[in-house]
Design a protein around this motif. Sequence first.
Motif, PDB file in Angstrom:
ATOM      1  N   ASP A 257       0.804  -1.233   0.000  1.00 50.62           N
ATOM      2  CA  ASP A 257       0.000   0.000   0.000  1.00 50.62           C
ATOM      3  C   ASP A 257       0.828   1.269   0.000  1.00 50.62           C
ATOM      4  O   ASP A 257       0.311   2.346  -0.296  1.00 50.62           O
ATOM      5  N   ARG A 273      -2.218   7.454  -6.208  1.00 54.14           N
ATOM      6  CA  ARG A 273      -3.192   7.796  -5.153  1.00 54.14           C
ATOM      7  C   ARG A 273      -4.614   7.434  -5.584  1.00 54.14           C
ATOM      8  O   ARG A 273      -5.416   6.982  -4.773  1.00 54.14           O
ATOM      9  N   LYS A 275      -5.408   4.961  -7.200  1.00 55.05           N
ATOM     10  CA  LYS A 275      -5.539   3.503  -7.062  1.00 55.05           C
ATOM     11  C   LYS A 275      -5.461   3.072  -5.593  1.00 55.05           C
ATOM     12  O   LYS A 275      -5.376   1.881  -5.288  1.00 55.05           O
ATOM     13  N   GLY A 276      -5.394   4.057  -4.683  1.00 51.77           N
ATOM     14  CA  GLY A 276      -5.434   3.714  -3.260  1.00 51.77           C
ATOM     15  C   GLY A 276      -4.085   3.586  -2.571  1.00 51.77           C
ATOM     16  O   GLY A 276      -4.015   3.212  -1.398  1.00 51.77           O
TER      17      GLY A 276
END
Length: 304
Positions: A257, A273, A275-276
């Motif tokens: 992450d 960002r 895409k998490g």
Amino acid sequence: MLKLNIKNETAKLKAVVLGIANSVGPTPKVEDCYDPKSKQHVLAGTYPKEADMVAEIDAVATVLEKYNVEVFRPKVIEDYNQIFSRDIAFVIEDKLVKANILPDRDQEIDAINHVLSQIDAKNIIKLPEECHVEGGDVMPWNDYIFVGTYSGEDYPEFITARTNTDAVIALQELFPEKTVKSFELRKDNVNPKENALHLDCCFQPIGKNKAILHKNGFLVEKEYQWLVDFFGKENIFEIDKEEMYNMNSNIFSISEDVIISEKNFTRLNTWLRSKGFIVEEVAYSEIAKQEGLLRCSTMPLIRE
């Protein structure tokens, strides 16, 4: 003792060797440069200053420590470039493979003896002399080992060709249970925008199933296409020539992450960002002038 464990590029990082920029020595002569990008900056009078590079790399150490990563640093050798620790060795599973790198750089491995001495000697592998390999060309990805190579007959003429077919075969023999998949890279001693120095200059897996990719870095379109199919087009961030030149694919994953990236990589960081991903931005544009970035300066030892 250090219990080495690296299965892929993105599992949670526990321990890493981070290069050091202290006492890198004077600006090299043009004829002593190992890559076209350094050469370009020497000629332009924009070669990076030591103080700037020390500040950049120390900022990375701060980010790593924030995520509770154990950070080892090489011992300082006077007037010697020790920024790119990825080149000197790499870990796959519980084995540390010493790279056979440019002979001028032999001392770099000695500078991490304090780390090597904490590893079971039977897990430290030195490949035969004819196997040329550098860590920037080697990417463990679960059941695969991705390797950048160049097998042209003119291999010896390219100072930018760092990993040969002998090394690919040796890795397959060392890790018989994995699939070693090699990719022919585009080499150019003169034009840095046409040169993929290492596999991580044109490709890097991120997260669980995504990747950054630059098509022109690959000599064989079919091999590039294999990666597109493997990760899926929707999971790929394709970078252009300028972004490749600025090393957009050479970021570094602390976990699935969290990614350390260069603050000027606006398009990439925005995509990450979206895409998490959590993106930890650092300034690294001075170090980038030597055709290496965040992945090049880190050698992971243990991931969860």
